[in-house]
Scaffold this motif. Structure first.
Motif, PDB file in Angstrom:
ATOM      1  N   VAL A  83      12.655   8.323  52.645  1.00 22.30           N
ATOM      2  CA  VAL A  83      11.293   8.343  52.100  1.00 22.30           C
ATOM      3  C   VAL A  83      11.283   7.797  50.681  1.00 22.30           C
ATOM      4  CG1 VAL A  83      10.362  10.250  53.459  1.00 22.30           C
ATOM      5  CG2 VAL A  83      11.562  10.749  51.323  1.00 22.30           C
ATOM      6  N   ARG A  84      10.121   7.278  50.281  1.00 19.65           N
ATOM      7  CA  ARG A  84       9.971   6.812  48.901  1.00 19.65           C
ATOM      8  C   ARG A  84      10.214   7.994  47.963  1.00 19.65           C
ATOM      9  NH1 ARG A  84       5.730   4.449  51.510  1.00 19.65           N
ATOM     10  NH2 ARG A  84       4.065   5.731  50.632  1.00 19.65           N
ATOM     11  N   GLY A  85      10.944   7.760  46.901  1.00 17.75           N
ATOM     12  CA  GLY A  85      11.285   8.858  45.995  1.00 17.75           C
ATOM     13  C   GLY A  85      12.602   9.517  46.393  1.00 17.75           C
ATOM     14  N   GLY A  86      13.114   9.160  47.563  1.00 12.12           N
ATOM     15  CA  GLY A  86      14.389   9.720  48.015  1.00 12.12           C
ATOM     16  C   GLY A  86      15.523   8.733  47.745  1.00 12.12           C
ATOM     17  N   LEU A  87      16.432   8.610  48.730  1.00 24.39           N
ATOM     18  CA  LEU A  87      17.654   7.843  48.494  1.00 24.39           C
ATOM     19  C   LEU A  87      17.718   6.519  49.252  1.00 24.39           C
ATOM     20  CD1 LEU A  87      20.238  10.782  48.627  1.00 24.39           C
ATOM     21  CD2 LEU A  87      19.520   9.487  46.606  1.00 24.39           C
TER      22      LEU A  87
ATOM     23  N   TYR B  45      18.503   0.224  74.088  1.00 25.67           N
ATOM     24  CA  TYR B  45      18.169  -0.606  72.920  1.00 25.67           C
ATOM     25  C   TYR B  45      19.340  -0.616  71.935  1.00 25.67           C
ATOM     26  CZ  TYR B  45      13.566  -1.158  74.790  1.00 25.67           C
ATOM     27  OH  TYR B  45      12.536  -1.523  75.618  1.00 25.67           O
ATOM     28  N   THR B  46      19.505  -1.737  71.228  1.00 30.48           N
ATOM     29  CA  THR B  46      20.664  -1.915  70.358  1.00 30.48           C
ATOM     30  C   THR B  46      20.496  -1.200  69.028  1.00 30.48           C
ATOM     31  OG1 THR B  46      20.788  -4.103  71.307  1.00 30.48           O
ATOM     32  CG2 THR B  46      22.198  -3.718  69.424  1.00 30.48           C
ATOM     33  N   GLN B  47      19.297  -1.264  68.457  1.00 29.07           N
ATOM     34  CA  GLN B  47      19.074  -0.735  67.109  1.00 29.07           C
ATOM     35  C   GLN B  47      17.697  -0.120  67.033  1.00 29.07           C
ATOM     36  OE1 GLN B  47      21.074  -0.798  64.527  1.00 29.07           O
ATOM     37  NE2 GLN B  47      22.353  -2.631  64.512  1.00 29.07           N
ATOM     38  N   VAL B  48      17.476   0.579  65.916  1.00 24.52           N
ATOM     39  CA  VAL B  48      16.181   1.211  65.644  1.00 24.52           C
ATOM     40  C   VAL B  48      15.442   0.402  64.582  1.00 24.52           C
ATOM     41  CG1 VAL B  48      15.099   3.275  64.648  1.00 24.52           C
ATOM     42  CG2 VAL B  48      17.077   3.503  66.155  1.00 24.52           C
ATOM     43  N   LEU B  49      14.157   0.201  64.782  1.00 28.10           N
ATOM     44  CA  LEU B  49      13.316  -0.331  63.698  1.00 28.10           C
ATOM     45  C   LEU B  49      12.683   0.869  63.020  1.00 28.10           C
ATOM     46  CD1 LEU B  49      11.966  -2.787  62.274  1.00 28.10           C
ATOM     47  CD2 LEU B  49      10.104  -2.549  63.894  1.00 28.10           C
ATOM     48  N   TRP B  50      12.964   1.021  61.724  1.00 31.44           N
ATOM     49  CA  TRP B  50      12.493   2.184  60.964  1.00 31.44           C
ATOM     50  C   TRP B  50      11.131   1.907  60.367  1.00 31.44           C
ATOM     51  CZ3 TRP B  50      15.390   6.189  61.948  1.00 31.44           C
ATOM     52  CH2 TRP B  50      16.750   6.003  62.225  1.00 31.44           C
ATOM     53  N   LEU B  51      10.231   2.895  60.515  1.00 29.64           N
ATOM     54  CA  LEU B  51       8.935   2.838  59.838  1.00 29.64           C
ATOM     55  C   LEU B  51       9.018   3.727  58.596  1.00 29.64           C
ATOM     56  CD1 LEU B  51       6.566   3.037  62.929  1.00 29.64           C
ATOM     57  CD2 LEU B  51       7.469   1.013  61.763  1.00 29.64           C
ATOM     58  N   ASP B  52       8.038   3.592  57.699  1.00 28.93           N
ATOM     59  CA  ASP B  52       8.087   4.351  56.440  1.00 28.93           C
ATOM     60  C   ASP B  52       8.021   5.850  56.720  1.00 28.93           C
ATOM     61  OD1 ASP B  52       5.033   3.923  56.909  1.00 28.93           O
ATOM     62  OD2 ASP B  52       5.183   5.503  55.412  1.00 28.93           O
ATOM     63  N   GLY B  53       8.579   6.620  55.805  1.00 31.06           N
ATOM     64  CA  GLY B  53       8.736   8.051  56.029  1.00 31.06           C
ATOM     65  C   GLY B  53       7.486   8.867  55.743  1.00 31.06           C
TER      66      GLY B  53
ATOM     67  N   ASP C 122       2.772 -16.826  61.820  1.00 32.80           N
ATOM     68  CA  ASP C 122       1.901 -17.971  61.544  1.00 32.80           C
ATOM     69  C   ASP C 122       2.445 -18.823  60.382  1.00 32.80           C
ATOM     70  OD1 ASP C 122      -0.244 -19.483  62.164  1.00 32.80           O
ATOM     71  OD2 ASP C 122      -1.732 -18.244  61.121  1.00 32.80           O
ATOM     72  N   GLY C 123       3.709 -19.104  60.418  1.00 39.88           N
ATOM     73  CA  GLY C 123       4.325 -19.977  59.408  1.00 39.88           C
ATOM     74  C   GLY C 123       4.776 -19.280  58.132  1.00 39.88           C
ATOM     75  N   GLU C 124       4.413 -17.991  57.962  1.00 43.62           N
ATOM     76  CA  GLU C 124       4.803 -17.261  56.743  1.00 43.62           C
ATOM     77  C   GLU C 124       6.089 -16.459  57.010  1.00 43.62           C
ATOM     78  OE1 GLU C 124       2.409 -13.782  56.281  1.00 43.62           O
ATOM     79  OE2 GLU C 124       3.160 -13.314  54.274  1.00 43.62           O
ATOM     80  N   LEU C 125       7.061 -16.590  56.104  1.00 47.03           N
ATOM     81  CA  LEU C 125       8.263 -15.748  56.202  1.00 47.03           C
ATOM     82  C   LEU C 125       7.971 -14.477  55.413  1.00 47.03           C
ATOM     83  CD1 LEU C 125      11.313 -15.317  56.873  1.00 47.03           C
ATOM     84  CD2 LEU C 125      11.813 -16.428  54.692  1.00 47.03           C
ATOM     85  N   ALA C 126       7.830 -13.346  56.115  1.00 45.73           N
ATOM     86  CA  ALA C 126       7.426 -12.099  55.453  1.00 45.73           C
ATOM     87  C   ALA C 126       8.483 -11.029  55.668  1.00 45.73           C
ATOM     88  CB  ALA C 126       6.091 -11.621  56.022  1.00 45.73           C
ATOM     89  N   THR C 127       8.743 -10.269  54.603  1.00 46.10           N
ATOM     90  CA  THR C 127       9.668  -9.138  54.707  1.00 46.10           C
ATOM     91  C   THR C 127       9.076  -7.976  53.919  1.00 46.10           C
ATOM     92  OG1 THR C 127      12.003  -8.498  54.507  1.00 46.10           O
ATOM     93  CG2 THR C 127      11.088  -9.736  52.670  1.00 46.10           C
ATOM     94  N   PRO C 128       9.347  -6.741  54.326  1.00 50.25           N
ATOM     95  CA  PRO C 128       8.797  -5.603  53.580  1.00 50.25           C
ATOM     96  C   PRO C 128       9.212  -5.630  52.109  1.00 50.25           C
ATOM     97  CG  PRO C 128       9.678  -4.880  55.682  1.00 50.25           C
ATOM     98  CD  PRO C 128      10.090  -6.322  55.529  1.00 50.25           C
ATOM     99  N   GLU C 129       8.263  -5.314  51.242  1.00 48.94           N
ATOM    100  CA  GLU C 129       8.579  -5.288  49.805  1.00 48.94           C
ATOM    101  C   GLU C 129       9.520  -4.115  49.528  1.00 48.94           C
ATOM    102  OE1 GLU C 129       4.634  -4.856  48.254  1.00 48.94           O
ATOM    103  OE2 GLU C 129       4.560  -2.709  48.654  1.00 48.94           O
ATOM    104  N   LEU C 130      10.301  -4.235  48.461  1.00 54.51           N
ATOM    105  CA  LEU C 130      11.237  -3.164  48.095  1.00 54.51           C
ATOM    106  C   LEU C 130      10.417  -2.045  47.456  1.00 54.51           C
ATOM    107  CD1 LEU C 130      14.120  -5.360  46.632  1.00 54.51           C
ATOM    108  CD2 LEU C 130      13.925  -4.386  48.946  1.00 54.51           C
ATOM    109  N   ASN C 131      10.316  -0.955  48.179  1.00 48.67           N
ATOM    110  CA  ASN C 131       9.381   0.108  47.782  1.00 48.67           C
ATOM    111  C   ASN C 131      10.094   1.392  47.380  1.00 48.67           C
ATOM    112  OD1 ASN C 131      10.494   0.905  50.119  1.00 48.67           O
ATOM    113  ND2 ASN C 131       8.600   1.336  51.210  1.00 48.67           N
ATOM    114  N   GLY C 132      11.412   1.351  47.296  1.00 53.27           N
ATOM    115  CA  GLY C 132      12.150   2.563  46.932  1.00 53.27           C
ATOM    116  C   GLY C 132      12.885   3.184  48.116  1.00 53.27           C
ATOM    117  N   SER C 133      12.397   2.931  49.328  1.00 49.03           N
ATOM    118  CA  SER C 133      13.094   3.531  50.476  1.00 49.03           C
ATOM    119  C   SER C 133      13.831   2.486  51.314  1.00 49.03           C
ATOM    120  CB  SER C 133      12.127   4.341  51.339  1.00 49.03           C
ATOM    121  OG  SER C 133      11.045   3.551  51.729  1.00 49.03           O
ATOM    122  N   ILE C 134      13.853   1.239  50.826  1.00 49.70           N
ATOM    123  CA  ILE C 134      14.516   0.146  51.549  1.00 49.70           C
ATOM    124  C   ILE C 134      15.733  -0.300  50.750  1.00 49.70           C
ATOM    125  CG2 ILE C 134      14.241  -2.286  52.220  1.00 49.70           C
ATOM    126  CD1 ILE C 134      11.283  -1.657  52.746  1.00 49.70           C
TER     127      ILE C 134
END
Ligand SMILES: Cc1ncc(COP(=O)(O)O)c(C=O)c1O
Length: 353
Positions: free
Chosen positions: A186-190, A214-222, A241-253
């Protein structure tokens, strides 16, 4: 500070490149260094690889106060040995250390120690393209004490192991299970620290995913369980749609070094690159509209791991007909070419040993 070196008198037999897997074999030597409040980090030494003796009350065993890293050294066709972005791993190790109240290392000494250790065991770096030497720096809390507080003493050690080509049987997309019930961090955690607790927290959902094929887990925010965070122990990228997008670094990633490399190359190639919030609903909606072009994980072990199928609740989607997408392939090839010296290191990511 000089590093004392004690060489092994009993070198181990080295495996054939074709027999290598991941994480099972270790080289002849390890680096170690100790911390005490009155001495700081002291006694840096390279010694024969072997067990660490510890009191059963040693704090890391009870409270998990420890941090680690993972990086690789590669052998080029000209027999050069080189590491990929090791300074970034040392910086991240210190960031993780700060989060766990562990005294930081001198990054220059830590880099010198990596170079000297890899150099001493350089014959262990395998030769076949795709194989490498995995490097695992670790810091653990060493006080023999029961009671929750930060330890006063620590051990830093580095071990090395030759590892096989991640895609020995081909670069194939994997099936991923989106976890609804369990969260990794979770954000604010480790979550943004490379520490044992995050991996312990990932086991239950990982086992459940395996049981369902399934091989792996896709994690959603805590917090809301809406935003995509990471996949297994990799960062995740989408091409929408042509955009390379990745989750922003929010503290829990975890701020992945491969993630950073992919973003840097993507920007250099003129792609539209975004670090932003991505909901799981957006991913499934993009698929429904036909604009979800690619999904892939990024990390040191595999470099790039394409995702061919996502399961969320009772919805299952297939991405790119279950085939490797062109960008996943291009990032994979480009980063490997830099690592193995097949293309110029224009970004200055290589440190020769
Ligand atoms: C949780 C987690 N996320 C992401 C990554 C990818 O990071 P990197 O690219 O630095 O290997 C790793 C692997 O180190 C990881 O353990």
């Amino acid at each position: 500070m000089d590093i004392t070196i004690t060489r092994t008198t009993q070198p181990k037999p080295k495996p054939a490149d074709g027999d290598l897997s991941f994480g099972t074999l270790f080289t002849d030597h390890m680096f170690q260094m100790d911390y005490a409040p009155d001495q700081g980090w002291h006694n840096p030494r390279i010694e024969p690889y072997g067990p660490i003796t510890m009191d059963p009350a040693t704090m890391v065993l009870h409270y998990g106060q420890g941090v680690f890293e993972g990086l690789k050294a590669f052998r080029t066709a000209d027999d050069e040995i080189r590491m990929f972005r090791p300074q970034d791993n040392m910086k991240r190790l210190n960031r993780s250390a700060r989060a766990l109240c562990i005294p930081e290392l001198d990054e220059e000494l830590a880099l010198t120690a990596l170079k000297q250790l890899v150099d001493l065991d350089r014959d262990w770096v395998p030769r076949t393209h795709g194989t490498s030497l995995y490097i695992r720096p670790t810091i653990i809390a060493m006080d023999p004490f029961l009671g929750v507080r930060a330890s006063h003493t620590y051990r830093y050690y580095v071990i090395l192991g030759p590892v096989g080509a991640y895609y020995a049987e081909g670069f194939n997309p994997v099936k991923i299970w989106v976890s609804k019930e369990h969260v990794r961090a979770v954000r604010g955690g480790l979550g943004e620290s490379k520490t044992m607790a995050n991996y312990a927290a990932s086991l239950y959902a990982g086992e459940a995913a395996h049981r369902h094929g399934y091989t792996q887990v896709l994690w959603l925010d805590g917090v809301e369980q809406r935003y995509v965070e990471e996949v297994g122990s990799m960062n995740i990228c989408f091409v929408i749609d042509g955009e390379l997008a990745t989750p922003e670094l929010n503290g829990s990633i975890l701020p992945g070094i491969t993630r950073d490399s992919v973003l840097a190359l993507g920007r250099k190639w003129g792609l539209t690159v975004s670090e932003r919030k991505i909901t799981i609903d957006e991913v499934f909606a993009a698929h429904a509209k036909g604009t979800l072009e690619e999904v892939f994980g990024t990390g040191t072990a595999a470099v790039v791991s394409p995702v061919g199928e996502l399961k969320y609740d009772d919805q299952v989607i297939t991405i790119g007909d279950g085939k490797v997408g062109p960008l996943a392939q291009k990032f994979f090839d480009s980063i490997m070419d830099i690592q193995y010296g097949r293309s110029d290191d224009a970004e200055g990511w290589i440190v020769p040993v």
